[in-house]
Design an enzyme around this catalytic site. Structure first.
Site, mmCIF file in Angstrom:
data_model
loop_
_atom_site.group_PDB
_atom_site.id
_atom_site.type_symbol
_atom_site.label_atom_id
_atom_site.label_comp_id
_atom_site.label_asym_id
_atom_site.label_seq_id
_atom_site.Cartn_x
_atom_site.Cartn_y
_atom_site.Cartn_z
ATOM 1 N N GLU A 31 -29.132 20.782 3.602
ATOM 2 C CA GLU A 31 -29.014 21.945 3.491
ATOM 3 C C GLU A 31 -29.036 21.904 2.385
ATOM 4 O O GLU A 31 -28.793 21.479 1.507
ATOM 5 C CB GLU A 31 -27.118 21.479 3.789
ATOM 6 N N ARG A 256 -27.231 4.761 5.835
ATOM 7 C CA ARG A 256 -27.649 5.891 4.158
ATOM 8 C C ARG A 256 -27.592 4.698 3.105
ATOM 9 O O ARG A 256 -26.760 3.389 2.927
ATOM 10 C CB ARG A 256 -26.392 6.401 3.759
ATOM 11 N N LYS A 266 -23.495 14.629 -3.208
ATOM 12 C CA LYS A 266 -23.639 16.139 -4.121
ATOM 13 C C LYS A 266 -22.936 16.884 -4.271
ATOM 14 O O LYS A 266 -22.381 17.495 -5.321
ATOM 15 C CB LYS A 266 -24.424 16.882 -2.530
HETATM 16 P P1 ATP Z 1 -23.419 16.537 2.691
HETATM 17 O O1 ATP Z 1 -22.767 16.141 4.156
HETATM 18 O O2 ATP Z 1 -22.910 16.585 1.360
HETATM 19 O O3 ATP Z 1 -23.908 18.355 3.039
HETATM 20 P P2 ATP Z 1 -25.732 15.384 3.073
HETATM 21 O O4 ATP Z 1 -26.336 14.384 1.898
HETATM 22 O O5 ATP Z 1 -25.751 14.637 4.769
HETATM 23 O O6 ATP Z 1 -24.474 15.537 2.119
HETATM 24 P P3 ATP Z 1 -28.364 17.293 3.963
HETATM 25 O O7 ATP Z 1 -28.917 17.742 3.165
HETATM 26 O O8 ATP Z 1 -27.057 17.766 5.304
HETATM 27 O O9 ATP Z 1 -27.364 16.165 2.656
HETATM 28 O O10 ATP Z 1 -28.864 15.620 4.645
HETATM 29 C C1 ATP Z 1 -30.316 15.597 4.830
HETATM 30 C C2 ATP Z 1 -30.686 15.092 5.074
HETATM 31 O O11 ATP Z 1 -30.262 13.382 4.407
HETATM 32 C C3 ATP Z 1 -29.508 14.346 6.374
HETATM 33 O O12 ATP Z 1 -30.478 13.738 7.496
HETATM 34 C C4 ATP Z 1 -28.601 13.005 5.901
HETATM 35 O O13 ATP Z 1 -28.310 11.811 6.504
HETATM 36 C C5 ATP Z 1 -29.749 12.677 4.665
HETATM 37 N N1 ATP Z 1 -29.084 12.008 3.645
HETATM 38 C C6 ATP Z 1 -28.268 12.343 2.627
HETATM 39 N N2 ATP Z 1 -27.971 11.169 1.960
HETATM 40 C C7 ATP Z 1 -28.764 10.371 2.217
HETATM 41 C C8 ATP Z 1 -28.460 8.392 2.022
HETATM 42 N N3 ATP Z 1 -27.746 8.598 0.637
HETATM 43 N N4 ATP Z 1 -29.346 8.097 2.589
HETATM 44 C C9 ATP Z 1 -30.158 8.365 2.966
HETATM 45 N N5 ATP Z 1 -29.398 9.673 4.224
HETATM 46 C C10 ATP Z 1 -29.536 10.531 3.871
HETATM 47 MG MG MG Z 2 -25.376 16.875 5.300
#
Ligand code: ATP
Ligand code: MG
Length: 546
Positions: A31, A256, A266
């Site tokens: 995102e 994660r 974030k």
């Molecule tokens: P938010 O939920 O705050 O929007 P997010 O960390 O899910 O944040 P995205 O931009 O949606 O952010 O993430 C893109 C991809 O990265 C998603 O598939 C998410 O699952 C993965 N991702 C984000 N943070 C992690 C993490 N700490 N470990 C593994 N994968 C992650």
């Molecule tokens: Mg997300």
């Protein structure tokens, strides 16, 4: 680099073997509402490396269906981050570019009697939803006719209603044990400007509706996401099963990645930037990819770290030392090893001729001869690290310089300290030593053993430099601090600045050049460094502090 191997790869192998899919197509769907961090690196590397294993494809898809927090700045930053990690997506798509198709799929659901327009407010909907132990109550609008729903939904799109006045909901099962299946919202009204679509739309699809459709439109075979979406999978499957899509994608979840002494969300990273607790998203203390890059981390080290620490279906917390371990492994043979003095103590070699400078040969990296040799300057005036001198030898373990002791100056001579010069407050301002010309490095001299080996720089040719030395931004949780928020656990001393000297050849250093400063650690030239003002960031120490 280690080849990727994990439970998802096993699934892919089987799906190919069983003819369930003909090729592997994955996507990374960030995102664009923040900078990427090392946790995202797990998702990026997993998606790209898995596809690569099977000669498949990986799309970059900006999940920009929520107009409120998204911005072009983040889109550009994400493109750069992927490039830095060494990945080129097969396609770059935007979720918002599918708004028309997504809308049509919603209309299709209405026509099939599987979606309805609901007038309940957010609070009412929460009340109707039920709890984990009690079923929900159907919305009073659930039995609107297909014609009425089609008309209301078209009016929602046309801008007839205010934010929150109506939503489109799926008609699934208000008694489902999975709350996500209790008639979830598919579309909501938001009258706002979209960073890409402008003012074309005032209704926006929810992630749980848009995401499976986007995967289906792109022909994604394996849609990988983090484990918190596990209980959204039934809804994902419901959407693709009921919208008559040509391709049926499947969702797989992984744990994660978390790292000690850092926060990965974030929202928190944004808070650090907004409160000016850090100098920006690329502050070298930040776990963002731009921060790690500025600190001196390499894409190779990050990839090895991610691949070696593996992947499972549970969230994991890895010690930050692990990441540094892979970094040292990567940098060890690649970096030149110059002398740098962070906290200078002036040394006068009283028996060395005034005005003379000699240049002593030195191997740039004793473990990798390919990095060549250079010359180190030596004269009557030198700098050593203040911590390498103590007036009185404190104990037998002291293998550095003290009064009346002799040490080897690396690549040069033995020097013996005879006199300590102090100011009126008793602070040492310089020391006087004598050198023994017979002890020149490489001469094979072995009649005496020095009390240690220390490094130095020649004072008249050395270049001034600023050194930034970092510690974790967040202090470890202890019994006393575990109640505190992360903002209250910020480490106030996480950025120390030293003003010292480096060998003169570093005058020409360029931003992002990497070095191993002898005995001091790995450093990288900062992006703001210039020949007039050299700045180096400490990447990590030479050894694990474990
Ligand atoms: P938010 O939920 O705050 O929007 P997010 O960390 O899910 O944040 P995205 O931009 O949606 O952010 O993430 C893109 C991809 O990265 C998603 O598939 C998410 O699952 C993965 N991702 C984000 N943070 C992690 C993490 N700490 N470990 C593994 N994968 C992650
Ligand atoms: Mg997300």
């Amino acid at each position: 680099m280690k080849e990727i191997s994990n439970f998802i790869k096993t699934i892919m192998e089987k799906d190919l073997k069983d003819g369930k899919v003909n090729e592997i197509i994955t996507r990374f769907p960030p995102e664009p509402n923040a900078y990427l961090h090392i946790g995202h690196a797990r998702a990026i590397i997993t998606n790209f490396e898995l596809a690569k294993c099977f000669n498949g494809k990986t799309n970059l898809r900006f999940d920009d269906t929520n107009p409120v927090k998204e911005d072009q700045e983040f889109v550009d930053a994400i493109v750069e981050d992927l490039k830095w990690l060494g990945y080129t997506p097969n396609n770059v798509f935007y979720g918002s570019d599918y708004f028309e198709e997504t809308y049509e799929k919603a209309v299709l659901l209405i026509k099939k009697g599987l979606a309805f327009v609901c007038d309940l407010s957010q609070e009412e909907m929460t009340k109707y939803r039920g709890t984990l132990t009690e079923p929900g109550t159907p919305s009073p609008y659930r039995n609107r006719s297909i014609e009425e729903n089609l008309q209301l939904f078209a009016e929602m799109r046309a801008g007839k209603y205010k934010d929150g006045e109506k939503v489109l909901r799926a008609k699934i099962d208000m008694a489902s044990p999975n709350i996500n299946m209790r008639d979830p919202v598919l579309y909501r009204i938001i009258h706002t400007h979209h960073h890409r679509q402008g003012d074309k739309w005032c209704i926006f699809p929810m992630y749980d509706f848009a995401h499976p459709l986007q995967d289906a439109f792109e022909g994604i075979t394996h849609s990988l996401c983090s484990i918190e979406y596990d209980n959204h999978r039934p809804l994902y499957d419901w959407v693709v099963d009921n919208t008559e899509c040509e391709h049926i994608p499947h969702q797989y979840e992984f744990g994660r990645l978390n790292i000690t002494n850092t926060i990965m969300s974030k929202r928190y990273l944004k808070q650090l930037v907004d409160t000016k607790s850090v100098i920006g998203y690329d502050d070298p203390r930040m776990p963002t990819l731009v921060g790690l890059k500025r600190r001196g981390f390499t894409p190779e080290a990050i990839k090895n770290f991610i691949l070696e620490t593996g992947l499972s279906r549970v969230n994991s917390t890895t010690n930050s030392e692990m990441l540094e371990h892979f970094l040292r492994e990567d940098l060890k043979l690649k970096t030149v090893r110059p002398h740098a003095i962070l906290d200078p103590l002036k040394v006068v070699v009283t028996n060395y001729p005034e005005g003379q400078i000699e240049y002593l040969p030195c191997i740039n990296n004793s473990e990798n001869e390919e990095l060549g040799t250079r010359q180190i300057a030596f004269s009557k005036y030198l700098y050593i690290e203040r911590e390498d001198f103590l007036e009185e030898k404190p104990n037998k373990k002291w293998k550095r310089l003290s009064k009346d002791l002799e040490v080897r100056l690396m690549h040069a001579y033995f020097v013996k300290c005879n006199e300590v010069i102090k100011d009126e407050n008793g602070n040492i301002i310089e020391i006087h030593v004598t050198y023994d010309p017979n002890t020149k490095s490489g001469s094979g001299f072995n009649e005496r053993k020095p009390n240690g080996n220390i490094h130095f720089v020649e004072a008249t040719t050395a270049k001034k430099a600023t050194f930034n030395v970092f510690e974790p931004l967040i202090l470890d949780e202890t019994e006393e601090t575990k109640e505190l928020s992360f903002m209250e656990r910020l480490n106030k001393d996480s950025w120390k600045v030293f003003e010292g000297y480096v060998e003169s050849f570093l005058q020409d250093t360029k931003p992002f050049d990497k070095y191993q400063f002898v005995r001091n650690g790995y450093y990288q030239t900062d992006k703001d460094s210039t020949p007039e003002h050299l700045i180096f960031n400490k990447t990590c120490g030479l050894k694990s502090s474990f």
